[in-house]
Design an enzyme around this catalytic site. Structure first.
Site, mmCIF file in Angstrom:
data_model
loop_
_atom_site.group_PDB
_atom_site.id
_atom_site.type_symbol
_atom_site.label_atom_id
_atom_site.label_comp_id
_atom_site.label_asym_id
_atom_site.label_seq_id
_atom_site.Cartn_x
_atom_site.Cartn_y
_atom_site.Cartn_z
ATOM 1 N N LEU A 1 0.951 -0.995 -0.171
ATOM 2 C CA LEU A 1 -0.154 -0.372 -0.048
ATOM 3 C C LEU A 1 0.710 1.085 -0.176
ATOM 4 O O LEU A 1 1.793 1.491 0.677
ATOM 5 C CB LEU A 1 -0.369 0.187 1.176
ATOM 6 C CG LEU A 1 -2.124 -0.894 1.097
ATOM 7 C CD1 LEU A 1 -2.254 -0.796 3.221
ATOM 8 C CD2 LEU A 1 -2.908 -1.182 0.351
ATOM 9 N N ASP A 2 0.481 2.169 -0.943
ATOM 10 C CA ASP A 2 1.061 3.375 -0.554
ATOM 11 C C ASP A 2 1.656 4.177 0.953
ATOM 12 O O ASP A 2 0.479 3.896 0.797
ATOM 13 C CB ASP A 2 1.121 4.432 -2.363
ATOM 14 C CG ASP A 2 -0.424 5.143 -1.313
ATOM 15 O OD1 ASP A 2 -0.444 6.092 -0.433
ATOM 16 O OD2 ASP A 2 -1.281 4.748 -2.777
ATOM 17 N N LYS A 3 2.496 5.009 0.764
ATOM 18 C CA LYS A 3 2.846 5.370 2.313
ATOM 19 C C LYS A 3 1.168 6.124 2.183
ATOM 20 O O LYS A 3 0.973 6.463 3.763
ATOM 21 C CB LYS A 3 3.731 6.730 2.070
ATOM 22 C CG LYS A 3 4.064 7.376 3.192
ATOM 23 C CD LYS A 3 5.100 8.176 3.418
ATOM 24 C CE LYS A 3 6.355 8.426 4.516
ATOM 25 N NZ LYS A 3 6.525 9.875 4.383
#
Length: 238
Positions: free
Chosen positions: A99-101
């Site tokens: 999952l992106d930041k």
């Protein structure tokens, strides 16, 4: 057992990553460098990776609700906080997908390379569910585009046509809409790009389910071990 599968069983890496390590000449069987992933490994064989002996380890399966601001890597010297900063385990764990930041939600961490392969390989079509709050009121035409597939930009400058998705409106607010989006593929920042492509940039994004696995009671930053039933359920996903 084939070498890349054996390495995955030992928790060294996913099968795809193991194949790369083998091709790089980093693996030895009984003192001989092996570069063919399909090489068979027997119980009596000694397997070394980067000069260190490996052996099958007990599998660990953890469900984490990743908070916003945490990167989806086991180690990153440039990151303020990584997944392993949240988990208390002596096992070598890897994130199943990312999952992106700025995206929160459910992630599985495990040392089971076979399960990682099953849940992330495009041919397996494991559904991921997202709760996406986007700007504006989403009209029927935009919903139809999201459901049928839209063209999104890739990091290499090319374009990608997304596959069909399940999209429903969960809530309409003043100036924003909450969408439930289910996709069975996982391009980088895909949901964000899909929503932007139809003119509704994401304000907040959370993954709420991986296949049939979900846990609304798990708060951001919390984690737990998967139950045996949940593990078997994930292995049966397709």
């Amino acid at each position: 057992m084939r070498l890349q599968k054996y390495m995955a069983h030992c928790g060294v890496a996913s099968r795809r990553k193991a194949e790369q390590m083998i091709a790089e000449g980093r693996v030895q069987i009984n003192g001989e460098v092996v570069t063919f992933p399909g090489t068979q490994v027997r119980e009596i064989d000694e397997v070394l990776v980067d000069g260190k002996r490996i052996a099958p380890e007990q599998h660990v399966y953890i469900l984490l609700n990743k908070p916003k601001g945490v990167v989806s890597t086991s180690s990153d010297r440039h990151a303020d906080q990584t997944l392993l900063d949240l988990i208390h385990s002596h096992a070598r764990l890897y994130s199943v997908g990312r999952l992106d930041k700025e995206t929160s939600g459910l992630l599985i961490l495990t040392n089971d390379g076979d399960l990682t392969f099953k849940l992330t390989h495009p041919s397996k079509h494991v559904t991921k569910t997202y709760r996406s709050t986007v700007r504006g009121k989403v009209e029927a035409s935009a919903l139809k585009c999201l459901r049928n597939g839209v063209s999104i930009p890739m990091d290499d400058g090319s374009r990608y046509q997304t596959q069909s998705a399940e999209v429903e409106v969960a809530k309409e607010n003043r100036g924003s809409t909450v969408l439930i989006i289910r996709i069975s593929e996982g391009k980088k920042r895909q949901v964000r790009k899909m929503c932007a492509a139809v003119g509704h940039p994401v304000i907040h994004l959370e993954r709420t389910a991986i296949g049939s696995l979900t846990d609304p009671s798990l708060k951001p930053g919390q984690w737990r071990y998967l139950t045996s039933d949940e593990i078997e359920q994930l292995k049966a996903e397709h």
